[in-house]
Design a protein around this motif. Structure first.
Motif, mmCIF file in Angstrom:
data_model
loop_
_atom_site.group_PDB
_atom_site.id
_atom_site.type_symbol
_atom_site.label_atom_id
_atom_site.label_comp_id
_atom_site.label_asym_id
_atom_site.label_seq_id
_atom_site.Cartn_x
_atom_site.Cartn_y
_atom_site.Cartn_z
ATOM 1 N N ALA A 1 0.783 -1.175 -0.269
ATOM 2 C CA ALA A 1 -0.138 0.025 -0.108
ATOM 3 C C ALA A 1 0.853 1.161 -0.133
ATOM 4 O O ALA A 1 0.266 2.133 -0.823
ATOM 5 C CB ALA A 1 -0.785 -0.052 1.241
ATOM 6 N N ILE A 2 1.965 1.105 0.696
ATOM 7 C CA ILE A 2 2.796 2.354 0.744
ATOM 8 C C ILE A 2 3.488 2.555 -0.735
ATOM 9 O O ILE A 2 3.798 3.660 -1.175
ATOM 10 C CB ILE A 2 4.088 2.276 1.744
ATOM 11 N N CYS A 3 3.754 1.452 -1.399
ATOM 12 C CA CYS A 3 4.490 1.487 -2.668
ATOM 13 C C CYS A 3 3.599 2.314 -3.493
ATOM 14 O O CYS A 3 3.942 3.110 -4.336
ATOM 15 C CB CYS A 3 4.808 0.235 -3.060
ATOM 16 N N LYS A 4 2.138 1.660 -3.471
ATOM 17 C CA LYS A 4 1.238 2.254 -4.470
ATOM 18 C C LYS A 4 1.010 3.850 -4.251
ATOM 19 O O LYS A 4 0.969 4.677 -5.145
ATOM 20 C CB LYS A 4 -0.148 1.571 -4.216
ATOM 21 N N GLN A 5 0.867 4.102 -3.015
ATOM 22 C CA GLN A 5 0.667 5.528 -2.497
ATOM 23 C C GLN A 5 2.004 6.392 -3.090
ATOM 24 O O GLN A 5 1.916 7.650 -3.441
ATOM 25 C CB GLN A 5 0.584 5.915 -1.216
ATOM 26 N N PHE A 6 3.027 5.942 -2.739
ATOM 27 C CA PHE A 6 4.306 6.622 -3.273
ATOM 28 C C PHE A 6 4.331 6.834 -4.909
ATOM 29 O O PHE A 6 4.831 7.918 -5.092
ATOM 30 C CB PHE A 6 5.776 5.851 -2.850
ATOM 31 N N ILE A 7 3.997 5.679 -5.517
ATOM 32 C CA ILE A 7 4.065 5.950 -6.962
ATOM 33 C C ILE A 7 3.059 7.095 -7.228
ATOM 34 O O ILE A 7 3.578 7.964 -8.391
ATOM 35 C CB ILE A 7 3.881 4.506 -7.648
ATOM 36 N N THR A 8 2.148 7.002 -6.867
ATOM 37 C CA THR A 8 0.977 7.937 -7.082
ATOM 38 C C THR A 8 1.594 9.536 -6.738
ATOM 39 O O THR A 8 1.517 10.211 -7.658
ATOM 40 C CB THR A 8 -0.330 7.834 -6.618
ATOM 41 N N LEU A 9 2.038 9.574 -5.576
ATOM 42 C CA LEU A 9 2.623 10.845 -5.270
ATOM 43 C C LEU A 9 3.932 11.415 -6.124
ATOM 44 O O LEU A 9 4.088 12.412 -6.539
ATOM 45 C CB LEU A 9 2.994 10.857 -3.792
ATOM 46 N N SER A 10 4.713 10.453 -6.238
ATOM 47 C CA SER A 10 5.952 10.634 -7.447
ATOM 48 C C SER A 10 5.410 11.165 -8.870
ATOM 49 O O SER A 10 6.085 12.038 -9.198
ATOM 50 C CB SER A 10 6.813 9.340 -7.385
ATOM 51 N N TYR A 11 4.495 10.489 -9.263
ATOM 52 C CA TYR A 11 4.135 10.762 -10.749
ATOM 53 C C TYR A 11 3.358 12.125 -10.712
ATOM 54 O O TYR A 11 3.540 12.887 -11.444
ATOM 55 C CB TYR A 11 3.070 9.567 -10.990
ATOM 56 N N ASN A 12 2.603 12.367 -9.552
ATOM 57 C CA ASN A 12 1.867 13.453 -9.473
ATOM 58 C C ASN A 12 2.923 14.781 -9.365
ATOM 59 O O ASN A 12 2.979 15.948 -9.918
ATOM 60 C CB ASN A 12 1.063 13.695 -8.253
ATOM 61 N N LYS A 13 4.046 14.399 -8.595
ATOM 62 C CA LYS A 13 5.013 15.493 -8.411
ATOM 63 C C LYS A 13 5.835 15.765 -9.648
ATOM 64 O O LYS A 13 6.199 16.866 -10.066
ATOM 65 C CB LYS A 13 6.052 15.103 -7.338
ATOM 66 N N SER A 14 5.882 14.694 -10.555
ATOM 67 C CA SER A 14 6.751 14.670 -11.773
ATOM 68 C C SER A 14 5.781 15.208 -12.997
ATOM 69 O O SER A 14 6.310 15.131 -14.121
ATOM 70 C CB SER A 14 7.367 13.169 -12.013
ATOM 71 N N GLY A 15 4.593 15.211 -12.768
ATOM 72 C CA GLY A 15 3.655 15.535 -13.746
ATOM 73 C C GLY A 15 3.137 14.890 -14.704
ATOM 74 O O GLY A 15 2.658 14.839 -15.678
ATOM 75 N N ILE A 16 3.181 13.496 -14.097
ATOM 76 C CA ILE A 16 2.619 12.400 -14.689
ATOM 77 C C ILE A 16 1.042 11.955 -14.257
ATOM 78 O O ILE A 16 1.084 12.028 -13.052
ATOM 79 C CB ILE A 16 3.392 11.066 -14.822
ATOM 80 N N THR A 17 0.449 11.819 -15.142
ATOM 81 C CA THR A 17 -0.944 11.389 -14.832
ATOM 82 C C THR A 17 -1.103 9.744 -14.777
ATOM 83 O O THR A 17 -0.778 9.352 -15.713
ATOM 84 C CB THR A 17 -2.139 11.851 -16.125
#
Length: 184
Positions: A96-112
């Protein structure tokens, strides 16, 4: 509140802390790649998932398993983070932490991120067309599709982009018809 929402709520601060650490140390891309690797490994191994979720397995044994699996494959920052999560008795939340992190990271990088559930796998051409369509819908230059196969959809697919859901599945259309028939 569902168990999934509770674990997501608990996972969020850990994911945010890792994101902040990775970003401030200029390792965001490396840590994102590491986390993606970890998530894929855990989700593809029922045995590993059971071990991490087993309350009878000691913290030390869980750390040994993670160390053997990932020591030479991920950065020391990511490995130390995993050891800390296990030490705090949160191994059950790693995925669950991995999924949350990936979402946050992509958002920070401008990836939808678009979560796609399909009744059948996409061909390369269908996948490319879907990426272009999601880019248009989300008004985004970069898109990451998370595709999941669900045979119960009968036909078609659903797309979730943030809180927006597009349901072109036969199952969704049948539900919509049923609700219209109940009103009439």
């Amino acid at each position: 509140m569902s168990e999934k929402k509770v674990s997501s709520k608990i996972a969020q601060p850990y994911a945010e802390a890792l994101l902040e650490t990775a970003f401030s140390s200029n390792n965001l891309q490396k840590v994102t790649d590491d986390i993606q690797n970890i998530k894929n490994t855990i989700s593809s191994s029922a045995e590993l998932s059971r071990a991490l979720n087993n309350p009878l397995l000691t913290i030390k044994n869980k750390q040994i398993i993670i160390n053997k699996l990932f020591k030479d494959k991920i950065s020391s920052l990511t490995l130390n983070f995993l050891m800390l999560i296990i030490e705090r008795k949160r191994a059950v939340l790693i995925e669950a932490i991995c999924k949350q992190f990936i979402t946050l990271s992509y958002n920070k990088s401008g990836i939808t991120i678009a979560n796609v559930i399909s009744s059948t796998p996409f061909t390369e051409q269908q996948y490319s067309l879907l990426v272009k369509k999601v880019q248009e819908i989300a008004n985004s230059k970069q898109v990451q599709l998370n595709v999941e196969i669900d045979r119960e959809l009968i036909g078609g697919f659903t797309i979730q982009i943030g809180s927006q859901i597009i349901d072109s599945s036969l199952k969704g259309q049948l539900k919509q018809m049923a609700s219209h028939l109940e009103i009439a």
